[in-house]
Design an enzyme around this catalytic site. Structure first.
Site, PDB file in Angstrom:
ATOM      1  N   LYS A  13       0.924  -1.174  -0.112  1.00 54.46           N
ATOM      2  CA  LYS A  13      -0.013   0.008   0.168  1.00 54.46           C
ATOM      3  C   LYS A  13       0.734   1.076   0.084  1.00 54.46           C
ATOM      4  O   LYS A  13       0.661   2.110  -1.017  1.00 54.46           O
ATOM      5  CB  LYS A  13      -0.888   0.130   1.126  1.00 54.46           C
ATOM      6  N   ARG A  88      -9.927   1.169   8.108  1.00 54.38           N
ATOM      7  CA  ARG A  88      -9.389  -0.516   8.398  1.00 54.38           C
ATOM      8  C   ARG A  88     -10.514  -1.102   9.131  1.00 54.38           C
ATOM      9  O   ARG A  88     -10.284  -2.343   9.362  1.00 54.38           O
ATOM     10  CB  ARG A  88      -8.253  -0.242   9.422  1.00 54.38           C
ATOM     11  N   ARG A 127      11.839  -5.623   4.751  1.00 52.58           N
ATOM     12  CA  ARG A 127      11.559  -4.067   4.430  1.00 52.58           C
ATOM     13  C   ARG A 127      12.512  -3.442   5.486  1.00 52.58           C
ATOM     14  O   ARG A 127      12.649  -3.647   6.641  1.00 52.58           O
ATOM     15  CB  ARG A 127      10.206  -3.926   4.823  1.00 52.58           C
ATOM     16  N   ARG A 160      11.226  -1.470  11.073  1.00 51.06           N
ATOM     17  CA  ARG A 160      10.087  -1.270  12.046  1.00 51.06           C
ATOM     18  C   ARG A 160       9.880  -2.197  13.034  1.00 51.06           C
ATOM     19  O   ARG A 160      10.178  -3.405  12.804  1.00 51.06           O
ATOM     20  CB  ARG A 160       8.668  -0.873  11.140  1.00 51.06           C
ATOM     21  N   ARG A 171      -0.659  -9.084  13.424  1.00 54.33           N
ATOM     22  CA  ARG A 171      -1.254  -7.973  12.532  1.00 54.33           C
ATOM     23  C   ARG A 171      -1.920  -8.496  11.337  1.00 54.33           C
ATOM     24  O   ARG A 171      -2.990  -7.901  11.025  1.00 54.33           O
ATOM     25  CB  ARG A 171      -0.030  -7.028  11.819  1.00 54.33           C
TER      26      ARG A 171
HETATM   27  P1  AP5 Z   1       4.917  -1.559   1.825  1.00 47.92           P
HETATM   28  O1  AP5 Z   1       4.465  -0.801   0.618  1.00 47.92           O
HETATM   29  O2  AP5 Z   1       5.779  -0.824   2.860  1.00 47.92           O
HETATM   30  O3  AP5 Z   1       3.610  -2.415   2.422  1.00 47.92           O
HETATM   31  P2  AP5 Z   1       2.432  -1.870   3.193  1.00 47.92           P
HETATM   32  O4  AP5 Z   1       1.056  -2.508   2.588  1.00 47.92           O
HETATM   33  O5  AP5 Z   1       2.323  -0.460   3.173  1.00 47.92           O
HETATM   34  O6  AP5 Z   1       2.663  -2.585   4.500  1.00 47.92           O
HETATM   35  P3  AP5 Z   1       2.644  -1.799   5.944  1.00 47.92           P
HETATM   36  O7  AP5 Z   1       3.193  -2.992   6.979  1.00 47.92           O
HETATM   37  O8  AP5 Z   1       3.035  -0.455   6.214  1.00 47.92           O
HETATM   38  O9  AP5 Z   1       1.033  -2.045   6.363  1.00 47.92           O
HETATM   39  P4  AP5 Z   1       0.386  -2.028   7.603  1.00 47.92           P
HETATM   40  O10 AP5 Z   1      -1.140  -1.802   7.198  1.00 47.92           O
HETATM   41  O11 AP5 Z   1       0.507  -3.103   8.576  1.00 47.92           O
HETATM   42  O12 AP5 Z   1       1.157  -0.855   8.675  1.00 47.92           O
HETATM   43  P5  AP5 Z   1       0.676   0.856   9.067  1.00 47.92           P
HETATM   44  O13 AP5 Z   1       1.779   1.268   9.001  1.00 47.92           O
HETATM   45  O14 AP5 Z   1      -0.377   1.203   8.047  1.00 47.92           O
HETATM   46  O15 AP5 Z   1       5.852  -2.859   1.349  1.00 47.92           O
HETATM   47  C1  AP5 Z   1       6.282  -3.756   1.961  1.00 47.92           C
HETATM   48  C2  AP5 Z   1       7.596  -4.435   1.544  1.00 47.92           C
HETATM   49  O16 AP5 Z   1       7.603  -4.998   0.328  1.00 47.92           O
HETATM   50  C3  AP5 Z   1       8.727  -3.183   1.238  1.00 47.92           C
HETATM   51  O17 AP5 Z   1       9.902  -3.669   1.651  1.00 47.92           O
HETATM   52  C4  AP5 Z   1       8.561  -3.030  -0.266  1.00 47.92           C
HETATM   53  O18 AP5 Z   1       9.536  -2.547  -0.701  1.00 47.92           O
HETATM   54  C5  AP5 Z   1       8.031  -4.442  -0.983  1.00 47.92           C
HETATM   55  N1  AP5 Z   1       7.095  -4.632  -1.991  1.00 47.92           N
HETATM   56  C6  AP5 Z   1       6.273  -3.546  -1.969  1.00 47.92           C
HETATM   57  N2  AP5 Z   1       5.585  -3.864  -3.390  1.00 47.92           N
HETATM   58  C7  AP5 Z   1       6.340  -4.989  -3.816  1.00 47.92           C
HETATM   59  C8  AP5 Z   1       6.134  -5.826  -5.052  1.00 47.92           C
HETATM   60  N3  AP5 Z   1       5.112  -5.458  -5.902  1.00 47.92           N
HETATM   61  N4  AP5 Z   1       6.906  -6.652  -5.149  1.00 47.92           N
HETATM   62  C9  AP5 Z   1       7.763  -6.858  -4.188  1.00 47.92           C
HETATM   63  N5  AP5 Z   1       8.012  -6.137  -3.113  1.00 47.92           N
HETATM   64  C10 AP5 Z   1       7.247  -5.324  -2.821  1.00 47.92           C
HETATM   65  O19 AP5 Z   1       0.076   0.330  10.532  1.00 47.92           O
HETATM   66  C11 AP5 Z   1       1.015   0.035  11.394  1.00 47.92           C
HETATM   67  C12 AP5 Z   1       0.343   0.149  12.696  1.00 47.92           C
HETATM   68  O20 AP5 Z   1      -0.434   1.475  12.959  1.00 47.92           O
HETATM   69  C13 AP5 Z   1      -1.122  -0.922  12.733  1.00 47.92           C
HETATM   70  O21 AP5 Z   1      -0.716  -1.990  13.305  1.00 47.92           O
HETATM   71  C14 AP5 Z   1      -1.984  -0.351  13.900  1.00 47.92           C
HETATM   72  O22 AP5 Z   1      -1.383  -0.376  15.090  1.00 47.92           O
HETATM   73  C15 AP5 Z   1      -1.745   1.239  13.462  1.00 47.92           C
HETATM   74  N6  AP5 Z   1      -2.785   1.870  12.359  1.00 47.92           N
HETATM   75  C16 AP5 Z   1      -2.328   2.325  11.286  1.00 47.92           C
HETATM   76  N7  AP5 Z   1      -3.675   2.741  10.609  1.00 47.92           N
HETATM   77  C17 AP5 Z   1      -4.427   2.204  11.435  1.00 47.92           C
HETATM   78  C18 AP5 Z   1      -6.091   2.431  11.467  1.00 47.92           C
HETATM   79  N8  AP5 Z   1      -6.634   2.787  10.096  1.00 47.92           N
HETATM   80  N9  AP5 Z   1      -6.703   2.208  12.185  1.00 47.92           N
HETATM   81  C19 AP5 Z   1      -6.186   1.685  13.552  1.00 47.92           C
HETATM   82  N10 AP5 Z   1      -4.720   1.510  13.765  1.00 47.92           N
HETATM   83  C20 AP5 Z   1      -4.113   1.772  12.650  1.00 47.92           C
END
Ligand code: AP5
Length: 219
Positions: A13, A88, A127, A160, A171
């Site tokens: 994402k 989410r 990552r 992270r 997660r």
């Molecule tokens: P990346 O693009 O970083 O993946 P992502 O989907 O953004 O993954 P996240 O881990 O950031 O998602 P998340 O939803 O768990 O975390 P968030 O920060 O929102 O890609 C991942 C890796 O793959 C990278 O190394 C990239 O280079 C590689 N890659 C990407 N595309 C590729 C491809 N096509 N091919 C090969 N490699 C590829 O949330 C963290 C925490 O915050 C949550 O657990 C929660 O506690 C809190 N939080 C955040 N939002 C909310 C919400 N809305 N409500 C409540 N709590 C929330």
């Protein structure tokens, strides 16, 4: 245009939101980045979010919704934005929908980036992120030109704390229980388009851009 990128942790994402944001000239609003920024600043919001994030749990809806609505009230979001990691839960989606309707706006499209679970684990364990601009890298699929340094801004790269195996499993569990109901929610609204997130980064971006074209594919 208001666009939501939906997908499991590690689906890409953040990677895709950065590309689409640049191509369409719309701001990238990432709830996780906003929480991490608040934590870096040691604000009350950041310290509160930390207790949930380190366990892999979701921050409660009322706190998250308030943070996002405040962010999108800024003038740079007047023409829309790319939501990454928000909404989410169905509660968050309803609150966002209502707030946008009140302003005469709406979510235009929801892109579901679909990736198998085994691949997600590989992506998160490899990552690295830029501490300054949050650009994601991967040791195998998208390594930085200089190890440990961001190609874009030269910032230091870090892993992270919630990317450990145990927290990633939690997660994913939370994602399947609380976020996957949004797929049906947006399917019913006729807004969901699914893309194959297993392909390379550029190929996934092309699918997303095509789905966002007027008359683009809907599930
Ligand atoms: P990346 O693009 O970083 O993946 P992502 O989907 O953004 O993954 P996240 O881990 O950031 O998602 P998340 O939803 O768990 O975390 P968030 O920060 O929102 O890609 C991942 C890796 O793959 C990278 O190394 C990239 O280079 C590689 N890659 C990407 N595309 C590729 C491809 N096509 N091919 C090969 N490699 C590829 O949330 C963290 C925490 O915050 C949550 O657990 C929660 O506690 C809190 N939080 C955040 N939002 C909310 C919400 N809305 N409500 C409540 N709590 C929330």
């Amino acid at each position: 245009m208001n666009i939501v990128l939906l997908g499991a942790p590690g689906a890409g994402k953040g990677t895709q939101a950065a590309i689409v944001s640049q191509r369409l000239g719309l701001p990238h609003i990432a709830s996780g980045d906003l929480f991490r920024q608040a934590l870096e600043e040691k604000s009350e919001l950041g310290l509160l979010a930390k207790s949930y994030m380190e366990k892999g749990a979701l921050v409660p809806d009322e706190i998250t919704v308030q943070m996002i609505l405040q962010r999108i009230s800024a003038s740079d979001c007047d023409s829309g934005c790319i939501f990454d990691g928000f909404p989410r839960t169905v509660g968050q989606a309803e609150a966002l929908g209502k707030a946008l309707t009140d302003q005469g706006k709406a979510i235009d499209k929801v892109i579901y980036i679909k990736v198998a679970e085994g691949e997600l684990l590989k992506r998160l364990s490899g990552r690295w992120l830029c501490r300054k601009c949050q650009t994601p890298y991967h040791t195998v699929s998208s390594p930085p030109r200089v190890p440990g340094k961001c190609d874009k801004c030269g910032g230091d790269l870090y892993q992270r704390p919630d990317d450990t195996e145990e927290t990633v499993k939690e997660r994913l569990k939370v994602y399947f229980a609380q976020t996957t109901p949004l797929l049906d929610y947006y399917r019913r609204e006729n807004k969901l388009a699914e893309v194959n997130g297993k392909l390379g980064i550029e190929a996934v971006a092309e699918q997303i851009i095509n789905a966002l074209e007027p008359g683009g594919r809907i599930e």
